[in-house]
Motif scaffolding. Structure first.
Motif, mmCIF file in Angstrom:
data_model
loop_
_atom_site.group_PDB
_atom_site.id
_atom_site.type_symbol
_atom_site.label_atom_id
_atom_site.label_comp_id
_atom_site.label_asym_id
_atom_site.label_seq_id
_atom_site.Cartn_x
_atom_site.Cartn_y
_atom_site.Cartn_z
ATOM 1 N N LEU A 120 0.822 -1.206 0.000
ATOM 2 C CA LEU A 120 0.000 0.000 0.000
ATOM 3 C C LEU A 120 0.865 1.269 0.000
ATOM 4 O O LEU A 120 0.914 1.999 -0.982
ATOM 5 C CB LEU A 120 -0.949 -0.029 1.205
ATOM 6 C CG LEU A 120 -2.102 0.972 1.177
ATOM 7 C CD1 LEU A 120 -3.336 0.421 1.879
ATOM 8 C CD2 LEU A 120 -1.752 2.306 1.777
ATOM 9 N N LEU A 121 1.578 1.490 1.091
ATOM 10 C CA LEU A 121 2.301 2.765 1.214
ATOM 11 C C LEU A 121 3.348 2.966 0.123
ATOM 12 O O LEU A 121 3.385 4.004 -0.537
ATOM 13 C CB LEU A 121 3.030 2.790 2.555
ATOM 14 C CG LEU A 121 2.353 3.498 3.711
ATOM 15 C CD1 LEU A 121 3.264 3.495 4.917
ATOM 16 C CD2 LEU A 121 2.030 4.933 3.318
ATOM 17 N N ILE A 122 4.191 1.960 -0.057
ATOM 18 C CA ILE A 122 5.298 2.146 -1.001
ATOM 19 C C ILE A 122 4.803 2.246 -2.443
ATOM 20 O O ILE A 122 5.235 3.137 -3.179
ATOM 21 C CB ILE A 122 6.403 1.090 -0.773
ATOM 22 C CG1 ILE A 122 7.044 1.402 0.585
ATOM 23 C CG2 ILE A 122 7.430 1.096 -1.904
ATOM 24 C CD1 ILE A 122 8.252 0.611 0.964
ATOM 25 N N PRO A 123 3.834 1.410 -2.871
ATOM 26 C CA PRO A 123 3.319 1.619 -4.236
ATOM 27 C C PRO A 123 2.738 3.023 -4.442
ATOM 28 O O PRO A 123 2.933 3.618 -5.503
ATOM 29 C CB PRO A 123 2.215 0.564 -4.377
ATOM 30 C CG PRO A 123 2.522 -0.464 -3.360
ATOM 31 C CD PRO A 123 3.277 0.204 -2.254
ATOM 32 N N ILE A 124 2.048 3.561 -3.439
ATOM 33 C CA ILE A 124 1.474 4.911 -3.603
ATOM 34 C C ILE A 124 2.607 5.937 -3.711
ATOM 35 O O ILE A 124 2.631 6.782 -4.608
ATOM 36 C CB ILE A 124 0.529 5.259 -2.430
ATOM 37 C CG1 ILE A 124 -0.711 4.359 -2.471
ATOM 38 C CG2 ILE A 124 0.120 6.728 -2.476
ATOM 39 C CD1 ILE A 124 -1.677 4.545 -1.306
#
Ligand code: ATP
Length: 363
Positions: free
Chosen positions: A91-95
């Motif tokens: 979630l966080l890193i892809p965003i």
């Protein structure tokens, strides 16, 4: 007054992320009424519960969906039932990567009404600019001989000239708007390839911008955070070093529940994302005692990013006023308040202002 409409993607995530986001929406809606702009919220249920039900942290096409929003407000992501690297990389890193949010901005300053862990009356006020897209947080690497006595893991760091150049330029801009002092976190005595490269590019950029660049080893810099935080103005650091330093920074000024973080795409080609620096805090999730200050402060950074500068300032003022009343804060700061009572106090501080506000001009 701007009378603008801002479309916000709300990702409460897990644990206390849900509780502090609820608080942020209540407070931001009051500010929007008072300042005559509109916030259009769309909530997405992504996070660890979603992963446990579907096998993915976000729905298919999530990044394409988020792309159309003006900003993203995130609560927290993480659960004891899901491995941390799964939730982070799902979630966080892809965003952060898809939207090229290569700046992670973490202000560290004394909060009125909150005692610092340090025994110094002098206020603390500095800015950590963390590189947010490469560095030590990379997928390059792997495991060999898994499950055998020879098992080994290799993890590569990735530092590019473009990546260092743009983050140091951003930090130099920030320093020029503040006291003009830049410290660059390094460890070039021990990490012999990437860190000397970081130092070289950082010094070139700082020199070209006319900002003195104080290169300081991360261990000595961590000690300086504790011994002389007032000597700091802007600190620029790689992904890992910046992550560690910002938790230390928030600990200096009142604890992890208070710190905000902005994941910025400075060119504004994509939405930026705002979040408190704390995690989902499973130990207190569902008890209604989470302190929403970090999320509210992050919301203030979001308002500033959206151009609602007066509302952003008023939000901080309201939170500090509530924090100044002994006993009213939540138990992490020694009070007896709940997330809801704290939020109500912030809303009550703002509501009389909202009632006195000029009517919204319709065109
Ligand atoms: P992550 O790895 O996701 O960053 P973490 O392991 O660092 O998370 P947190 O979830 O941030 O941990 O919680 C660390 C401690 O701080 C916990 O004891 C938690 O209850 C407390 N804490 C975190 N945020 C808050 C908050 N907003 N209000 C009160 N206590 C908090």
């Amino acid at each position: 007054m701007t009378h603008a409409k801002h479309r916000i993607a709300l990702l409460p995530g897990d644990g206390i992320g849900q509780e502090v986001c609820e608080s942020a929406v209540l407070v931001l809606d009051v500010l929007a009424r008072r300042h005559g702009f509109e916030l259009v919220w769309t909530e997405f249920p992504w996070g660890c519960d979603f992963y446990l039900q579907t096998g993915s942290m976000m729905a298919p096409g999530a990044l394409e969906t988020l792309e159309s929003y003006d900003a993203i407000l995130l609560g927290a992501v993480g659960s004891p039932k899901v491995k941390d690297h799964v939730s982070l990389w799902g979630l966080l890193i892809p965003i952060r990567r898809r939207f090229d949010q290569y700046v992670n901005l973490r202000p560290v300053h004394s909060v009125r009404g909150v005692r610092s862990a340090l025994n110094s009356p002098e206020p603390i006020d500095f800015l950590i600019v963390r590189e947010n897209s490469e560095g030590e947080y990379s997928e390059a690497g792997g495991r060999l001989f898994a499950g055998t006595p020879r098992e080994l893991a290799v993890q590569e760091s990735v530092f590019s000239r473009t990546g260092i150049d743009r983050i140091v330029n951003f930090a130099a801009d920030a320093a020029l708007e503040r006291k003009g002092k830049l410290v660059s976190a390094t460890k070039s005595n021990g990490i012999i390839h990437t860190m000397p490269f970081w130092d070289e590019v950082a010094s070139e950029v700082a020199e070209s911008r006319g900002v003195p660049n104080d290169l300081q080893h991360i261990d000595a810099l961590a000690a300086r955070f504790v011994i002389a935080p007032q000597s700091l103005d802007v600190v620029v650091a790689s992904n890992l070093f910046g992550d560690i330093l910002s938790d230390l920074g928030s600990a200096l000024t009142g604890g992890i529940g208070l710190g905000p973080s902005a994941n910025l795409n400075p060119e504004r080609d994509h939405p930026s994302m705002f979040e408190s620096i704390h995690g989902s805090a499973p130990d207190i999730a569902g008890l209604g005692v989470a302190n929403p200050t970090g999320e509210l402060w992050a919301s203030s950074m979001m308002l500033e990013h959206l151009g609602e500068v007066d509302a952003a300032r008023e939000l901080i003022e309201a939170v500090e006023t509530v924090l100044s009343v002994p006993g009213r804060c939540t138990r992490n700061l020694g009070g007896t308040g709940t997330t809801r009572s704290f939020t109500d106090a912030v809303v009550n501080h703002l509501e009389p202002l909202a009632r006195n506000a000029s009517p919204v001009v319709k065109v």
